[in-house]
Design a protein around this motif. Structure first.
Motif, PDB file in Angstrom:
ATOM      1  N   LYS A  71       0.845  -1.203   0.000  1.00 35.13           N
ATOM      2  CA  LYS A  71       0.000   0.000   0.000  1.00 35.13           C
ATOM      3  C   LYS A  71       0.881   1.254   0.000  1.00 35.13           C
ATOM      4  O   LYS A  71       0.626   2.211  -0.732  1.00 35.13           O
ATOM      5  N   SER A  72       1.920   1.237   0.821  1.00 33.93           N
ATOM      6  CA  SER A  72       2.828   2.379   0.888  1.00 33.93           C
ATOM      7  C   SER A  72       3.526   2.600  -0.455  1.00 33.93           C
ATOM      8  O   SER A  72       3.635   3.735  -0.929  1.00 33.93           O
ATOM      9  N   ALA A  73       3.969   1.518  -1.080  1.00 31.09           N
ATOM     10  CA  ALA A  73       4.625   1.633  -2.383  1.00 31.09           C
ATOM     11  C   ALA A  73       3.650   2.178  -3.426  1.00 31.09           C
ATOM     12  O   ALA A  73       4.022   3.000  -4.265  1.00 31.09           O
ATOM     13  N   ALA A  74       2.396   1.734  -3.354  1.00 34.49           N
ATOM     14  CA  ALA A  74       1.389   2.207  -4.314  1.00 34.49           C
ATOM     15  C   ALA A  74       1.110   3.698  -4.121  1.00 34.49           C
ATOM     16  O   ALA A  74       0.966   4.436  -5.095  1.00 34.49           O
ATOM     17  N   GLU A  75       1.037   4.131  -2.885  1.00 31.51           N
ATOM     18  CA  GLU A  75       0.742   5.538  -2.607  1.00 31.51           C
ATOM     19  C   GLU A  75       1.877   6.464  -2.996  1.00 31.51           C
ATOM     20  O   GLU A  75       1.647   7.601  -3.390  1.00 31.51           O
ATOM     21  N   HIS A  76       3.104   5.986  -2.875  1.00 28.93           N
ATOM     22  CA  HIS A  76       4.256   6.838  -3.149  1.00 28.93           C
ATOM     23  C   HIS A  76       4.787   6.686  -4.558  1.00 28.93           C
ATOM     24  O   HIS A  76       5.837   7.237  -4.885  1.00 28.93           O
ATOM     25  N   GLY A  77       4.093   5.926  -5.386  1.00 29.86           N
ATOM     26  CA  GLY A  77       4.476   5.812  -6.788  1.00 29.86           C
ATOM     27  C   GLY A  77       5.842   5.221  -7.006  1.00 29.86           C
ATOM     28  O   GLY A  77       6.562   5.609  -7.914  1.00 29.86           O
ATOM     29  N   ARG A  78       6.202   4.272  -6.154  1.00 29.92           N
ATOM     30  CA  ARG A  78       7.513   3.649  -6.314  1.00 29.92           C
ATOM     31  C   ARG A  78       7.549   2.859  -7.608  1.00 29.92           C
ATOM     32  O   ARG A  78       6.539   2.518  -8.194  1.00 29.92           O
ATOM     33  N   TRP A  79       8.746   2.512  -7.995  1.00 29.31           N
ATOM     34  CA  TRP A  79       8.933   1.748  -9.233  1.00 29.31           C
ATOM     35  C   TRP A  79       8.146   0.466  -9.179  1.00 29.31           C
ATOM     36  O   TRP A  79       7.941  -0.127  -8.139  1.00 29.31           O
ATOM     37  N   ARG A  80       7.750   0.006 -10.322  1.00 26.32           N
ATOM     38  CA  ARG A  80       6.906  -1.186 -10.453  1.00 26.32           C
ATOM     39  C   ARG A  80       7.501  -2.387  -9.720  1.00 26.32           C
ATOM     40  O   ARG A  80       6.797  -3.157  -9.110  1.00 26.32           O
ATOM     41  N   TRP A  81       8.798  -2.598  -9.766  1.00 23.28           N
ATOM     42  CA  TRP A  81       9.389  -3.792  -9.166  1.00 23.28           C
ATOM     43  C   TRP A  81       9.465  -3.713  -7.640  1.00 23.28           C
ATOM     44  O   TRP A  81       9.813  -4.683  -7.007  1.00 23.28           O
ATOM     45  N   TRP A  82       9.136  -2.603  -7.068  1.00 22.72           N
ATOM     46  CA  TRP A  82       9.082  -2.490  -5.610  1.00 22.72           C
ATOM     47  C   TRP A  82       7.740  -2.949  -5.060  1.00 22.72           C
ATOM     48  O   TRP A  82       7.611  -3.200  -3.889  1.00 22.72           O
ATOM     49  N   ARG A  83       6.756  -3.009  -5.938  1.00 23.91           N
ATOM     50  CA  ARG A  83       5.430  -3.460  -5.531  1.00 23.91           C
ATOM     51  C   ARG A  83       5.438  -4.968  -5.307  1.00 23.91           C
ATOM     52  O   ARG A  83       6.177  -5.706  -5.947  1.00 23.91           O
ATOM     53  N   THR A  84       4.582  -5.425  -4.410  1.00 22.48           N
ATOM     54  CA  THR A  84       4.444  -6.854  -4.162  1.00 22.48           C
ATOM     55  C   THR A  84       3.511  -7.430  -5.218  1.00 22.48           C
ATOM     56  O   THR A  84       2.391  -6.933  -5.379  1.00 22.48           O
ATOM     57  N   PRO A  85       3.930  -8.468  -5.919  1.00 26.80           N
ATOM     58  CA  PRO A  85       3.045  -9.065  -6.918  1.00 26.80           C
ATOM     59  C   PRO A  85       1.778  -9.623  -6.272  1.00 26.80           C
ATOM     60  O   PRO A  85       1.816 -10.128  -5.140  1.00 26.80           O
ATOM     61  N   GLU A  86       0.669  -9.537  -6.992  1.00 23.35           N
ATOM     62  CA  GLU A  86      -0.588 -10.059  -6.462  1.00 23.35           C
ATOM     63  C   GLU A  86      -0.480 -11.551  -6.177  1.00 23.35           C
ATOM     64  O   GLU A  86      -1.083 -12.048  -5.227  1.00 23.35           O
ATOM     65  N   SER A  87       0.310 -12.261  -6.963  1.00 31.46           N
ATOM     66  CA  SER A  87       0.469 -13.697  -6.729  1.00 31.46           C
ATOM     67  C   SER A  87       1.094 -13.961  -5.361  1.00 31.46           C
ATOM     68  O   SER A  87       0.747 -14.944  -4.694  1.00 31.46           O
ATOM     69  N   THR A  88       1.979 -13.089  -4.913  1.00 30.35           N
ATOM     70  CA  THR A  88       2.581 -13.231  -3.585  1.00 30.35           C
ATOM     71  C   THR A  88       1.543 -12.977  -2.500  1.00 30.35           C
ATOM     72  O   THR A  88       1.488 -13.704  -1.498  1.00 30.35           O
ATOM     73  N   LEU A  89       0.702 -11.965  -2.696  1.00 34.56           N
ATOM     74  CA  LEU A  89      -0.347 -11.681  -1.727  1.00 34.56           C
ATOM     75  C   LEU A  89      -1.308 -12.868  -1.621  1.00 34.56           C
ATOM     76  O   LEU A  89      -1.711 -13.256  -0.521  1.00 34.56           O
TER      77      LEU A  89
END
Length: 140
Positions: A71-89
């Protein structure tokens, strides 16, 4: 009309959370608590090992932290590879972190609108509960 500092509507306004969002978080917390209650009773009845309860607790905390990080990565517009993949969630939910993921989704308002994610999340919850029921039946 001015609101007093103790007025719960003032807290809603400050936090930006609607009463409906707060109710959803309470419902998610109640579902998680009920699951842990049932699991606790199974441990007390010696139907499942206590380590299973501990494992669900640890996995739930991990899932909550991962959701918060995403959520924090999504809000701060971090690079795509910093996001957690949905498959991991989904994998975290499937292996036993679903109570923490459920609470995190509502408390953080993360991944609550995207329909494919929501449906697959509930599939992982049902699959995990079915596997737990099969495990209890196997032990009993």
């Amino acid at each position: 009309m001015s609101r007093r500092p103790g007025d719960p509507r003032a807290a809603d306004r400050r936090s930006g959370r609607s009463p409906a969002a707060r109710r959803a978080t309470r419902r998610a917390s109640a579902v998680a608590a009920a699951f842990y209650g049932v699991l606790g009773v199974l441990v007390l009845l010696d139907e499942v090992p206590a380590v299973l309860l501990a494992a669900y607790g640890v996995l739930s905390v991990v899932a909550f932290v991962v959701y918060r990080s995403d959520k924090s990565a999504a809000e701060h517009g971090r690079w795509r590879w910093w996001r957690t993949p949905e498959s991991t969630l989904h994998a975290l939910a499937l292996v036993g972190g679903w109570p923490g993921a459920l609470v995190a989704r509502q408390a953080l308002r993360h991944k609550t609108v995207k329909q494919p994610f929501r449906s697959l999340f509930w599939v992982t919850v049902v699959a995990n509960c079915a596997a737990l029921a099969a495990f209890v039946a196997l032990l009993g």
